[in-house]
Motif scaffolding. Structure first.
Motif, mmCIF file in Angstrom:
data_model
loop_
_atom_site.group_PDB
_atom_site.id
_atom_site.type_symbol
_atom_site.label_atom_id
_atom_site.label_comp_id
_atom_site.label_asym_id
_atom_site.label_seq_id
_atom_site.Cartn_x
_atom_site.Cartn_y
_atom_site.Cartn_z
ATOM 1 N N ALA A 131 149.790 -18.316 -108.447
ATOM 2 C CA ALA A 131 149.453 -18.108 -107.186
ATOM 3 C C ALA A 131 147.977 -18.490 -106.578
ATOM 4 O O ALA A 131 147.694 -18.953 -105.699
ATOM 5 C CB ALA A 131 149.494 -16.384 -106.959
ATOM 6 N N SER A 132 147.124 -18.209 -107.480
ATOM 7 C CA SER A 132 145.745 -18.733 -107.394
ATOM 8 C C SER A 132 145.652 -20.142 -107.034
ATOM 9 O O SER A 132 144.927 -20.423 -105.909
ATOM 10 C CB SER A 132 144.713 -18.279 -108.577
ATOM 11 N N PHE A 133 146.455 -20.957 -107.862
ATOM 12 C CA PHE A 133 146.051 -22.169 -107.778
ATOM 13 C C PHE A 133 146.733 -22.600 -106.162
ATOM 14 O O PHE A 133 146.173 -23.406 -105.647
ATOM 15 C CB PHE A 133 146.827 -22.879 -108.661
ATOM 16 N N LEU A 134 148.265 -22.022 -106.008
ATOM 17 C CA LEU A 134 148.546 -22.423 -104.593
ATOM 18 C C LEU A 134 147.460 -22.095 -103.636
ATOM 19 O O LEU A 134 147.419 -22.827 -102.392
ATOM 20 C CB LEU A 134 149.934 -21.778 -104.385
ATOM 21 N N PHE A 135 146.933 -21.031 -103.613
ATOM 22 C CA PHE A 135 146.115 -20.466 -102.390
ATOM 23 C C PHE A 135 144.772 -21.610 -102.585
ATOM 24 O O PHE A 135 144.497 -21.843 -101.322
ATOM 25 C CB PHE A 135 145.670 -19.148 -102.584
ATOM 26 N N ILE A 136 144.436 -21.846 -103.443
ATOM 27 C CA ILE A 136 143.137 -22.862 -103.510
ATOM 28 C C ILE A 136 143.599 -24.022 -102.806
ATOM 29 O O ILE A 136 142.906 -24.557 -101.910
ATOM 30 C CB ILE A 136 142.559 -23.061 -105.012
ATOM 31 N N ALA A 137 144.853 -24.664 -103.250
ATOM 32 C CA ALA A 137 145.461 -25.760 -102.596
ATOM 33 C C ALA A 137 145.505 -25.577 -101.226
ATOM 34 O O ALA A 137 145.135 -26.502 -100.392
ATOM 35 C CB ALA A 137 146.764 -26.103 -103.204
ATOM 36 N N LEU A 138 146.071 -24.533 -100.905
ATOM 37 C CA LEU A 138 146.172 -24.168 -99.309
ATOM 38 C C LEU A 138 144.730 -24.292 -98.603
ATOM 39 O O LEU A 138 144.595 -24.744 -97.687
ATOM 40 C CB LEU A 138 146.687 -22.933 -99.177
ATOM 41 N N VAL A 139 143.721 -23.628 -99.001
ATOM 42 C CA VAL A 139 142.567 -23.865 -98.667
ATOM 43 C C VAL A 139 141.860 -24.905 -98.406
ATOM 44 O O VAL A 139 141.513 -25.458 -97.320
ATOM 45 C CB VAL A 139 141.294 -22.817 -99.614
ATOM 46 N N VAL A 140 142.270 -25.973 -99.426
ATOM 47 C CA VAL A 140 141.669 -27.201 -99.343
ATOM 48 C C VAL A 140 142.401 -27.983 -98.198
ATOM 49 O O VAL A 140 141.559 -28.532 -97.565
ATOM 50 C CB VAL A 140 141.652 -28.037 -100.543
ATOM 51 N N LEU A 141 143.601 -27.723 -98.158
ATOM 52 C CA LEU A 141 144.315 -28.489 -97.101
ATOM 53 C C LEU A 141 143.930 -28.015 -95.446
ATOM 54 O O LEU A 141 143.822 -28.832 -94.864
ATOM 55 C CB LEU A 141 145.944 -28.365 -97.176
ATOM 56 N N VAL A 142 143.746 -26.828 -95.583
ATOM 57 C CA VAL A 142 143.370 -26.257 -94.227
ATOM 58 C C VAL A 142 141.887 -26.787 -93.976
ATOM 59 O O VAL A 142 141.543 -27.236 -92.790
ATOM 60 C CB VAL A 142 143.209 -24.567 -94.260
ATOM 61 N N ALA A 143 141.152 -26.793 -94.965
ATOM 62 C CA ALA A 143 139.745 -27.068 -94.799
ATOM 63 C C ALA A 143 139.803 -28.571 -94.116
ATOM 64 O O ALA A 143 139.060 -29.033 -93.359
ATOM 65 C CB ALA A 143 139.097 -26.956 -96.096
ATOM 66 N N ASN A 144 140.644 -29.539 -94.873
ATOM 67 C CA ASN A 144 140.875 -30.897 -94.501
ATOM 68 C C ASN A 144 141.206 -30.920 -93.065
ATOM 69 O O ASN A 144 140.912 -31.986 -92.281
ATOM 70 C CB ASN A 144 142.029 -31.672 -95.571
ATOM 71 N N LEU A 145 142.122 -30.131 -92.645
ATOM 72 C CA LEU A 145 142.728 -30.138 -91.198
ATOM 73 C C LEU A 145 141.496 -30.019 -90.433
ATOM 74 O O LEU A 145 141.305 -30.655 -89.077
ATOM 75 C CB LEU A 145 143.617 -29.079 -91.081
ATOM 76 N N ILE A 146 140.651 -28.989 -90.650
ATOM 77 C CA ILE A 146 139.375 -28.598 -89.847
ATOM 78 C C ILE A 146 138.762 -29.964 -89.811
ATOM 79 O O ILE A 146 137.972 -30.305 -88.670
ATOM 80 C CB ILE A 146 138.710 -27.363 -90.348
ATOM 81 N N VAL A 147 138.230 -30.667 -90.893
ATOM 82 C CA VAL A 147 137.514 -31.700 -90.832
ATOM 83 C C VAL A 147 138.220 -32.708 -89.747
ATOM 84 O O VAL A 147 137.294 -33.532 -89.268
ATOM 85 C CB VAL A 147 137.189 -32.338 -92.240
ATOM 86 N N ASP A 148 139.482 -32.864 -89.969
ATOM 87 C CA ASP A 148 140.032 -34.018 -89.087
ATOM 88 C C ASP A 148 139.919 -33.515 -87.533
ATOM 89 O O ASP A 148 139.735 -34.390 -86.823
ATOM 90 C CB ASP A 148 141.721 -34.177 -89.598
#
Lengths: 314, 326, 282, 320
Positions: free
Chosen positions: B296-313
């Protein structure tokens, strides 16, 4: 064909493009202070790695893993007998440090090499193949790229139980190729637009010939450049894994030395133990990184110059 | 406007990517030789306990059904119970995520802003000793081994001169004390956060500075810079109005690309400073064979990275009119 | 190599209703746009031995048409026939044979030679690909090709690399690479647009020489009506992917029918202040 | 007194391998309202002259010798502040590849306004907006497009916007470096006509730099031909076209293809391009290795400047 080529005029302008480019690049590289520092540092670490074979031959107590000074059972400060002191069970830190250089080179270069080979091949295929192949490969690369590689490898270590150094190398390589693939792909894409590729096709060259005779030599300098950057990241990932206690227990690496200082609670008492491995990891990555940056500066203007005539007549 | 379309497309992409990551994780853990329970569970459990655990995790079901449950559980927030804490995983994640977001967001934004700012300034001194000096300094900072520099900071700033606490995020006395107001609590967190923040800042800023510098040098060769100079603008105006906005675009991209890498650093920082974040929790869970928590921790970290990428975009599209006005 | 039985005005190349539309392709998310029509229902034929000119501005689709004929791209509609064979149906051996007979002279001599190939390797590569001759025979062919393109003595050029040559020399090497295969049909895509005026004129003269000596059919792609006037027997004026006017060069230029052709001619630089520019007798 | 006077201009570029002289001993003058065309192959130094007029040489470019005067002011001795006020207000420039002369992240109108605002700080926002609207009207860009970004413009429109920007401060002189190279023949013709029309209307002097003698001939009063950093022929365009004096000019003209055929003025066109030749001695005629008229003398002695008429001069020792 080569024999005929060699029969031409014997002037120095007969030097091949590669040779000429290399000599030009080398003089530019050597002028660059950043590149020179990097090179000297690397030579130093190379010597360390070579020297690591010597101490165990002098006395088994200098074996980095199993050697223990029979008189010492605590972390002792530097002395004539132990130039950088010992760890808490009496192993020689200097020996461990030398061995660490060997491991760093081994991990860094082999992982970087594998990821460069994968990245270059996939990048070339994606860029040259285009369309669906390109989309699928690049989406896949993007996906791996958004994953924090250290944490993924950690998670996977559960599957492998104990990680050996070769599994670590493979895992690092598998998670670090996408950046290379991306760069090589974009290079291939722009090469594909260059007319000499069309000319090769018009001459009837097969795809394999175009990929390996025409595109590969042109992307190779970039691949080599990226190799230096991959080496640094591989060394860092391995060191971090070892620091967190997931390293290969049969190998002494700098990361593992740091873990021992940290876990045994010696970080506030034994600076001779805390400082050297950290300095070494930082410096070796710095050395490769500096080499890479200097190489980049050499490569970049040349890539730009081939675009067309310069207005500033130089 | 097309910005919306772009946004929608990226969000769908994130879902797809996340789904694929989930699936790969599932397959890895379920198709790997040996079942996860025997891999994760220590030997002190009795066979009955193991059987119970197997039933609890649904491991006796056929694979496809497990998969469906796995997906369903994710979206209903049911990640099972942590072996170590004996509490629902989602609860632990809920506690660990905010500190990570706080530390990570602050560090990334600060590093990016400072990197862009200093990179812009230093590009003006190309070839001068200042430039060489700063470039080498930035390179050194960027390649410092993060856990080591963290240990050094703790040793010096916390242990030797005692300016900062050794580790953690809060001082229990302040948080237990009912009289302590919001300011006192916030100050306490800040006090704990400064050292980890400094670590991340030192290591990350160098990279952004170097990218901004070379991007500036690239931009300064453009014809519109020549035009700006010919128009009679001062060097400062040329730099701030014409060079910097264009030059910062590639930096924004590289912030996005390096997010995953900074997350590695974030997890290491959390671990060394005992910052109660999700990265430290993941490392802890893996060390303790706490399978549900690690997943679960890993999945949430992955989600954070993806959302952060979206914000950067989104930020990029906002900065570059060529994207938002197509 | 050329069949002498074909009548001089028979078509060696026929382009029938060919279209090419560029669509932005995206994986997973297909765009619903109509795309850009680069070539729009074009028909033309080129007769054996003539020089046929395609004249048009940038973005008119003339280069795309050339690429379609060379089978570097596939048409979205219509058919291209080379000596009666449909080009797009060629595969394997047939395609290779076609590649040997139809060649292209590139636009940009700075970009059209692989920087890692010596001039000898560059010119010999087509021979290697098609397995023509042994080393000695290839050597002789390469020498002849280079010398006929004005790079003599050829031995001096063998070991050189493109970056060691001037723009004009590179373009000559590129032409030598084309001529070494002794092709029947050559597409020249703006072969001089990147060269300085005096050099480009010498390249024109070289092409004229080759044409006379080797009886090659040329498709000449250019934006420059004056160059077409100098070099072509017949021309087609292309605009936005369509042919707006076609006919013998002199007829089209002296008596243009279409508005676009007229404005194209009107836009040509003229030197009315020079009393007596030589009347074109080339 | 002429508007622009350039005397003995000599410019070097310093590279890693030493200095290269890009422009050598160039002198010319230009009257108010007239236009001068500079022609030459790439790398002959023509762009460098344009840059030097605005003191925009790249870092490694050094102005070794010479003077530049505009309306009596010594351009080379202006202080940094005076130079900023001088640029654009007195001489403005249309750069090579205008596509890249507009900053992609700013609106086109803003970029034009910026120039006006700098040089007329007293103007109100309203006044500046009016000025810009008038300029866009002058170059036939609809007012609605003022607030667009450059990528929304076509190539010809960008070029016209760049021209509007160059005219925004009503300069005495506009330098146009290859103003139409990337454009279509028809658009190129329109743009050139437009420039010429505006120039006549506003009485602005112009310098047009091009590799294409045809482009220059269409719009310039005077023509200056350059070869390897030197002026080899200079005169009003009729003189240069009808009785070119330098073999290089002759080869340029006789290889110029026009729609009516070739400018076959002289039979002795050289085709030396492919013969690898030794360079001539420093100081001697740089064209000698390619020159059909050259004799042993040309490779050793510097060429002499010959006046064919008060307005027409040639740098060649041989008379035809």
């Amino acid at each position: 064909m080569k024999a005929i080529a060699a029969a031409g005029t014997g002037k120095n302008e007969t030097r091949s493009f590669r040779m000429q480019a290399f000599l030009e690049g080398w003089s530019l590289f050597y002028e660059n202070i950043v590149g020179r520092i990097g090179l000297y540092l690397l030579i130093l670490f190379g010597l360390m790695a070579l020297a690591s074979y010597i101490p165990p031959l002098i006395d088994p107590m200098y074996h980095p893993m199993t050697g223990v000074d029979p008189d010492i059972s605590y972390a002792s400060a530097p002395s004539w007998r132990h130039w950088l002191g010992t760890d808490n069970i009496g192993r020689d830190i200097f020996t461990q440090l030398l061995t660490g250089a060997r491991v760093a080179f081994l991990v860094g270069i082999s992982a970087a090499f594998i990821s460069i080979v994968i990245g270059t091949l996939l990048g070339m295929i994606a860029g040259y193949g285009g369309r669906v192949l390109d989309s699928v490969l690049m989406r896949f690369a993007d996906m791996i790229m958004v994953m924090p590689s250290l944490l993924v490898i950690l998670l996977l270590s559960v599957l492998f139980g104990q990680l050996s150094i070769w599994i670590i190398v493979m895992l690092i390589a598998l998670f670090r190729w996408p950046a290379v693939a991306r760069v090589i792909r974009s290079q291939t894409l722009s090469l594909k637009q260059r007319p000499f590729i069309d000319m090769a096709r018009v001459a009837g060259a097969s795809h394999v010939r175009i990929l390996f005779r025409h595109i590969l030599p042109n992307v190779l300098p970039m691949a080599l450049l990226y190799m230096t950057f991959r080496v640094t990241s591989a060394i860092i990932v391995e060191a971090a894994l070892a620091f967190l206690g997931f390293g290969d227990p049969n190998t002494v690496s700098w990361g593992m030395m740091l873990q021992w200082v940290w876990k045994t609670g010696h970080m506030f008492q034994a600076p001779w133990w805390l400082l050297p491995p950290g300095i070494c990891i930082s410096l070796i990555t710095l050395a490769f990184y500096m080499m890479g940056r200097a190489m980049e500066e050499v490569l970049d203007p040349r890539l730009r110059k081939t675009k067309g005539p310069d207005y500033a007549a130089s | 406007m097309n910005l919306k379309k772009l946004l929608l497309r990226r969000i769908i992409e994130i879902f797809v990517v996340f789904y694929i990551i989930m699936t790969i994780l599932f397959l890895l853990f379920h198709l790997a030789p040996g079942d996860p329970v025997s891999m994760m569970v220590d030997l002190t459990l009795t066979p009955e306990d193991v059987a119970l655990l197997v039933a609890q995790l649904g491991l006796d079901q056929p694979l496809w059904l497990q998969y469906l449950y796995y997906i369903k559980n994710f979206f209903t927030g049911n990640f099972g119970t942590s072996f170590h804490y004996g509490r629902p995983v989602i609860e632990i994640i809920g506690q660990r995520l905010p500190p990570t977001l706080l530390l990570f967001t602050t560090a990334t934004v600060l590093a990016a802003v400072a990197g862009i700012w200093w990179g812009k300034l230093i590009a003006w001194y190309k070839g001068k000793p200042v430039d060489t000096g700063v470039t080498i300094f930035a390179l050194v900072c960027n390649t410092l081994f993060l856990p080591w520099i963290a240990l050094l900071f703790i040793w010096f700033f916390a242990f030797r001169i005692g300016w900062f606490p050794l580790s953690g995020m809060m001082t229990p006395e302040i948080w237990v004390n009912p009289a302590a107001g919001f300011l006192a609590k916030a100050g306490d967190v800040l006090h704990h956060m400064l050292l980890p923040l400094m670590t991340l800042f030192v290591v990350n800023t160098g990279a952004y500075l170097l990218i901004m510098r070379s991007s500036m040098l690239e931009t300064l060769r453009e014809d519109y810079i020549l035009t700006a100079r010919a128009k009679g603008l001062t060097e400062r105006q040329v730099r701030n109005r014409h060079a910097a906005p264009n030059a910062s675009l590639p930096v924004v991209t590289s912030v996005g690309l390096s997010l995953a890498f900074s997350v590695n650093g974030g997890a290491l920082t959390e671990t060394v400073f005992s910052w109660p974040g999700i990265g430290r929790e993941l490392i802890f869970a893996v060390s303790n064979a706490d399978y549900p928590l690690a997943m679960a921790s890993f999945l949430f970290i992955a989600l954070v990275v993806l959302v952060a990428n979206l914000i950067v975009d989104i930020l990029y599209a906002y900065l570059d009119p060529r994207i938002s006005y197509e | 190599m050329m069949s002498d039985t074909t009548a001089p005005d028979s078509a060696i190349l026929e382009v029938q209703n060919v279209s090419r539309i560029y669509r932005s392709r995206r994986f997973l998310f297909a765009r619903d746009d109509k795309g850009i029509t680069a070539v729009d229902n074009v028909s033309l034929h080129v007769r054996l031995g003539e020089v046929f000119g395609l004249v048009g501005g940038s973005g008119s689709g003339k280069t795309t048409l050339g690429r379609l004929i060379l089978r570097l791209e596939h048409p979205d509609g219509g058919d291209i026939r080379f000596e009666g064979m449909s080009v797009s149906s060629l595969r394997g051996r047939g395609l290779k044979a076609f590649r040997r007979r139809m060649q292209m002279i590139p636009q940009d001599p700075y970009q059209s030679l692989n920087p890692y190939f010596s001039i000898y390797d560059t010119v010999a590569e087509p021979l290697v690909i098609h397995g023509i001759g042994d080393d000695a025979a290839r050597h002789e062919l390469v020498r002849k090709a280079l010398e006929s393109c004005g790079l003599s003595p050829a031995q001096d050029y063998y070991p050189r690399y493109p970056h060691q040559l001037s723009g004009g020399q590179r373009q000559r090497a590129a032409i030598a690479r084309v001529m070494v295969l002794d092709p029947d049909f050559v597409i020249a895509d703006e072969p001089t647009s990147m060269l300085d005026a005096s050099i480009s004129f010498s390249i024109f003269r070289l092409l004229s020489k080759i044409r006379k000596k080797q009886r090659v059919t040329f498709l000449f792609i250019t934006h420059d009506l004056a160059a077409a006037r100098f070099f072509c027997d017949r021309i087609a004026v292309v605009r936005q992917g369509r042919i707006v006017e076609t006919g013998p060069t002199v007829a089209v230029i002296e008596n243009p029918q279409h508005e676009y052709t007229k404005s194209l001619i009107a836009a040509q630089p003229r030197f009315s202040f020079v009393k007596n520019p030589a009347e074109g007798e080339v | 007194m002429p508007l622009l006077e350039v005397e003995n201009l000599t410019i070097d570029y310093h590279g890693r391998t030493g200095a290269v002289t890009a422009v050598e001993d160039v002198s010319f003058s230009l009257e108010k309202g007239r236009s001068l065309g500079i022609v030459g192959e790439s790398g002959c130094g023509k762009t460098t002259i344009g840059m030097a007029l605005l003191r925009l040489l790249p870092e490694n470019g050094v102005l070794r010798k010479g003077s530049i005067r505009l309306g009596g002011d010594d351009v080379l001795s202006l202080s940094a502040k005076e130079l900023r006020a001088f640029r654009w207000k007195r001489i403005s420039m249309i750069f090579q590849a205008a596509m890249n002369a507009l900053n992609p992240v700013h609106r086109v109108g803003d970029q034009v306004m910026e120039a006006i605002r700098i040089h007329h700080p007293a103007f109100s926002a309203e006044k500046i907006r009016e000025e810009v609207a008038a300029l866009f009207d002058l170059v036939d860009i609809p007012e609605a497009r003022i607030n667009d970004y450059p990528h929304q413009y076509s190539g010809g429109m960008k070029q016209r916007a760049v021209i509007a920007m160059a005219l925004s401060c009503r300069p005495d002189l506009v330098v146009a470096d290859e103003p139409t190279t990337a454009l279509d023949v028809i658009v190129q013709d329109q743009i050139l006509r437009k420039i010429r029309e505006i120039q006549d209307r506003l009485g602005i002097a112009g310098i047009f730099i091009s590799h294409d003698i045809g482009v220059v001939a269409g719009i310039c009063h005077d023509i200056m031909v350059m070869y390897k950093g030197r002026i080899i022929e200079q005169g009003c365009r009729e003189e240069v076209f009808v009785s070119p004096g330098h073999p290089y000019t002759i080869s340029l003209l006789s290889s110029y293809l026009t729609i009516d055929g070739v400018f076959d003025l002289h039979a002795d066109t050289a085709e030396p391009e492919c013969i690898p030749v030794d360079e001539s001695r420093p100081g001697a005629c740089a064209y000698a290795p390619h020159c059909p008229r050259a004799d042993a003398d040309c490779f050793v002695h510097p060429p002499a400047w010959r006046e064919k008429s008060p307005t027409h001069g040639v740098l060649c020792s041989k008379t035809c």
